[in-house]
Design a protein around this motif. Sequence first.
Motif, PDB file in Angstrom:
ATOM      1  N   GLY A  12       0.805  -1.225   0.000  1.00 30.47           N
ATOM      2  CA  GLY A  12       0.000   0.000   0.000  1.00 30.47           C
ATOM      3  C   GLY A  12       0.832   1.266   0.000  1.00 30.47           C
ATOM      4  O   GLY A  12       0.397   2.311   0.506  1.00 30.47           O
ATOM      5  N   ALA A  13       2.007   1.204  -0.597  1.00 31.10           N
ATOM      6  CA  ALA A  13       2.965   2.309  -0.511  1.00 31.10           C
ATOM      7  C   ALA A  13       2.534   3.579  -1.222  1.00 31.10           C
ATOM      8  O   ALA A  13       3.010   4.668  -0.897  1.00 31.10           O
ATOM      9  N   THR A  14       1.637   3.473  -2.207  1.00 27.48           N
ATOM     10  CA  THR A  14       1.250   4.663  -2.975  1.00 27.48           C
ATOM     11  C   THR A  14      -0.124   5.196  -2.575  1.00 27.48           C
ATOM     12  O   THR A  14      -0.664   6.084  -3.239  1.00 27.48           O
ATOM     13  N   GLY A  15      -0.704   4.673  -1.490  1.00 27.10           N
ATOM     14  CA  GLY A  15      -1.999   5.150  -1.031  1.00 27.10           C
ATOM     15  C   GLY A  15      -1.881   6.421  -0.217  1.00 27.10           C
ATOM     16  O   GLY A  15      -0.794   6.993  -0.051  1.00 27.10           O
ATOM     17  N   LEU A  16      -3.015   6.883   0.331  1.00 25.89           N
ATOM     18  CA  LEU A  16      -3.060   8.154   1.048  1.00 25.89           C
ATOM     19  C   LEU A  16      -2.060   8.199   2.195  1.00 25.89           C
ATOM     20  O   LEU A  16      -1.209   9.086   2.257  1.00 25.89           O
ATOM     21  N   ILE A  17      -2.139   7.232   3.122  1.00 25.35           N
ATOM     22  CA  ILE A  17      -1.200   7.225   4.239  1.00 25.35           C
ATOM     23  C   ILE A  17       0.082   6.490   3.868  1.00 25.35           C
ATOM     24  O   ILE A  17       1.165   6.803   4.365  1.00 25.35           O
ATOM     25  N   GLY A  18      -0.028   5.524   2.957  1.00 28.73           N
ATOM     26  CA  GLY A  18       1.153   4.771   2.546  1.00 28.73           C
ATOM     27  C   GLY A  18       2.235   5.639   1.947  1.00 28.73           C
ATOM     28  O   GLY A  18       3.432   5.389   2.139  1.00 28.73           O
ATOM     29  N   THR A  19       1.839   6.684   1.225  1.00 28.96           N
ATOM     30  CA  THR A  19       2.815   7.596   0.630  1.00 28.96           C
ATOM     31  C   THR A  19       3.672   8.242   1.709  1.00 28.96           C
ATOM     32  O   THR A  19       4.903   8.328   1.578  1.00 28.96           O
ATOM     33  N   HIS A  20       3.037   8.687   2.776  1.00 27.56           N
ATOM     34  CA  HIS A  20       3.777   9.362   3.856  1.00 27.56           C
ATOM     35  C   HIS A  20       4.660   8.382   4.625  1.00 27.56           C
ATOM     36  O   HIS A  20       5.808   8.713   4.973  1.00 27.56           O
ATOM     37  N   ILE A  21       4.145   7.201   4.883  1.00 26.68           N
ATOM     38  CA  ILE A  21       4.934   6.198   5.607  1.00 26.68           C
ATOM     39  C   ILE A  21       6.131   5.761   4.772  1.00 26.68           C
ATOM     40  O   ILE A  21       7.262   5.665   5.270  1.00 26.68           O
ATOM     41  N   THR A  22       5.901   5.515   3.494  1.00 26.49           N
ATOM     42  CA  THR A  22       6.982   5.071   2.612  1.00 26.49           C
ATOM     43  C   THR A  22       8.045   6.142   2.474  1.00 26.49           C
ATOM     44  O   THR A  22       9.256   5.852   2.530  1.00 26.49           O
ATOM     45  N   ARG A 109       8.676  -9.535  11.819  1.00 25.19           N
ATOM     46  CA  ARG A 109       7.867  -8.439  12.374  1.00 25.19           C
ATOM     47  C   ARG A 109       6.781  -8.046  11.381  1.00 25.19           C
ATOM     48  O   ARG A 109       7.008  -8.057  10.165  1.00 25.19           O
ATOM     49  N   PHE A 110       5.621  -7.646  11.905  1.00 27.03           N
ATOM     50  CA  PHE A 110       4.513  -7.227  11.045  1.00 27.03           C
ATOM     51  C   PHE A 110       3.845  -5.998  11.657  1.00 27.03           C
ATOM     52  O   PHE A 110       3.434  -6.020  12.823  1.00 27.03           O
ATOM     53  N   PHE A 111       3.755  -4.945  10.857  1.00 27.03           N
ATOM     54  CA  PHE A 111       3.041  -3.733  11.248  1.00 27.03           C
ATOM     55  C   PHE A 111       1.765  -3.653  10.414  1.00 27.03           C
ATOM     56  O   PHE A 111       1.818  -3.297   9.240  1.00 27.03           O
ATOM     57  N   PRO A 112       0.602  -4.001  10.981  1.00 29.09           N
ATOM     58  CA  PRO A 112      -0.638  -3.938  10.197  1.00 29.09           C
ATOM     59  C   PRO A 112      -1.078  -2.495   9.985  1.00 29.09           C
ATOM     60  O   PRO A 112      -0.617  -1.571  10.666  1.00 29.09           O
ATOM     61  N   SER A 113      -1.993  -2.312   9.067  1.00 32.87           N
ATOM     62  CA  SER A 113      -2.523  -0.982   8.757  1.00 32.87           C
ATOM     63  C   SER A 113      -3.528  -0.597   9.831  1.00 32.87           C
ATOM     64  O   SER A 113      -4.718  -0.868   9.714  1.00 32.87           O
ATOM     65  N   GLU A 114      -3.052   0.055  10.883  1.00 34.49           N
ATOM     66  CA  GLU A 114      -3.885   0.480  12.010  1.00 34.49           C
ATOM     67  C   GLU A 114      -4.150   1.978  11.954  1.00 34.49           C
ATOM     68  O   GLU A 114      -5.288   2.410  12.018  1.00 34.49           O
ATOM     69  N   TYR A 115      -3.063   2.783  11.921  1.00 37.27           N
ATOM     70  CA  TYR A 115      -3.079   4.231  11.772  1.00 37.27           C
ATOM     71  C   TYR A 115      -4.473   4.852  11.804  1.00 37.27           C
ATOM     72  O   TYR A 115      -5.067   5.165  10.783  1.00 37.27           O
ATOM     73  N   GLY A 116      -4.999   5.082  12.990  1.00 40.48           N
ATOM     74  CA  GLY A 116      -6.334   5.645  13.139  1.00 40.48           C
ATOM     75  C   GLY A 116      -6.849   5.427  14.550  1.00 40.48           C
ATOM     76  O   GLY A 116      -6.085   5.418  15.514  1.00 40.48           O
ATOM     77  N   THR A 117      -8.138   5.217  14.676  1.00 39.70           N
ATOM     78  CA  THR A 117      -8.794   5.040  15.974  1.00 39.70           C
ATOM     79  C   THR A 117      -8.438   3.689  16.592  1.00 39.70           C
ATOM     80  O   THR A 117      -8.330   2.695  15.881  1.00 39.70           O
ATOM     81  N   ASP A 118      -8.270   3.668  17.915  1.00 38.28           N
ATOM     82  CA  ASP A 118      -8.033   2.392  18.597  1.00 38.28           C
ATOM     83  C   ASP A 118      -9.328   1.583  18.575  1.00 38.28           C
ATOM     84  O   ASP A 118     -10.330   1.971  19.181  1.00 38.28           O
ATOM     85  N   ILE A 119      -9.305   0.465  17.885  1.00 38.24           N
ATOM     86  CA  ILE A 119     -10.508  -0.333  17.676  1.00 38.24           C
ATOM     87  C   ILE A 119     -10.881  -1.186  18.879  1.00 38.24           C
ATOM     88  O   ILE A 119     -11.912  -1.861  18.875  1.00 38.24           O
ATOM     89  N   THR A 200      -0.779  14.413  12.200  1.00 36.35           N
ATOM     90  CA  THR A 200      -0.624  14.728  10.786  1.00 36.35           C
ATOM     91  C   THR A 200      -0.050  13.508  10.069  1.00 36.35           C
ATOM     92  O   THR A 200       0.666  12.703  10.674  1.00 36.35           O
ATOM     93  N   MET A 201      -0.352  13.386   8.794  1.00 34.85           N
ATOM     94  CA  MET A 201       0.097  12.205   8.064  1.00 34.85           C
ATOM     95  C   MET A 201       1.616  12.134   7.984  1.00 34.85           C
ATOM     96  O   MET A 201       2.188  11.045   8.019  1.00 34.85           O
ATOM     97  N   ARG A 202       2.278  13.302   7.899  1.00 36.10           N
ATOM     98  CA  ARG A 202       3.745  13.241   7.872  1.00 36.10           C
ATOM     99  C   ARG A 202       4.285  12.725   9.202  1.00 36.10           C
ATOM    100  O   ARG A 202       5.308  12.040   9.247  1.00 36.10           O
ATOM    101  N   ASP A 203       3.567  13.039  10.307  1.00 34.64           N
ATOM    102  CA  ASP A 203       3.982  12.501  11.597  1.00 34.64           C
ATOM    103  C   ASP A 203       3.690  11.014  11.715  1.00 34.64           C
ATOM    104  O   ASP A 203       4.405  10.282  12.420  1.00 34.64           O
TER     105      ASP A 203
END
Length: 312
Positions: A12-22, A109-119, A200-203
């Motif tokens: 997901g490197a080119t998505g909305l948040i993926g771009t910033h993480i990548t 190691r695995f970092f799932p796509s969480e970035y958001g509200t604690d579910i 912020t997404m850059r953060d």
Amino acid sequence: MAATTKNILIFGATGLIGTHITNSILANKDKFGRIAIFTSPNTIWTKSDEIDQLKAQGAEIIAGEITSEAAVNEAYNGIDTVVSCVGRPVIHTQLQLIQLADKHPDVKRFFPSEYGTDIEYWPSSANEAPHQQKLKVRALLKNVKDLTYTYVVTGPYGDADGALYLGAKPPADEAEGTFDVKRKRAVLLGDGKGKISLTTMRDVGKFVVAAILHPKAVANKAIHVNSFTSTPEEITAEYERQTGEKWERAYTSLEKLNQIEAEKGGSVTLRRIWTEGGTLYEKRDNHLVGLEDGVDDLQAAVKQAIEVQKAT
């Protein structure tokens, strides 16, 4: 002992948040070995400029379908850490990614796509519609045998891109909350005094890199990180200060927001959760990853949001 990271594979490197993480991972490439991006042949074709830029920054591009067991297994060769940035519509694809990673001899190691509200923040969180696919991902990770995982929980994005929290909604949808720079109008959720923690997404990118670099501190847990905590009224006041003009203000009560949610669901559910206080964790974990300082504050986030809105 928590596994460390040398070679990273990003989904997901080119998505909305993926771009910033990548971009943040690539900006720290001196700390890692290989940085590979798994993407579909269609994305390579439709986002060729972005792919070329990633290559220029040192990323290795691996083409394949995320649903292909053979393609994913091959991509995992030599990779010790997987960072998933896949969007909400395809969260479920992580289930196979995790199962394959747990069986692969290289992935640790695995970092799932969480970035958001604690579910899993409240007992009622288990019943919230937007959380269901992420809850399945967490349930699976709790039963893996050979993977270390980390949930990087950031709260809502403090940006103005699209329909994000600091952005402008179309007038027809402004009751869902808006900060409209061009119209100098804000619609505040609740009474405007309820606190909300934003990142912020850059953060978000910074926090993911910091978590990767602090394996022991973040192993097998959710870390609650954010850029700042504020209220809708404080956010509006900062918009007024930076634009030099008084804004028109309106309010959407929690009762009204519930009515809108009943009609629309989706992202409105998340805004209701935030308005109820769903990002106010007992403490934030920035210190665990060495980022108590060096993140955006309200002033920086609003400045960036104004620039984004003026450019659209």
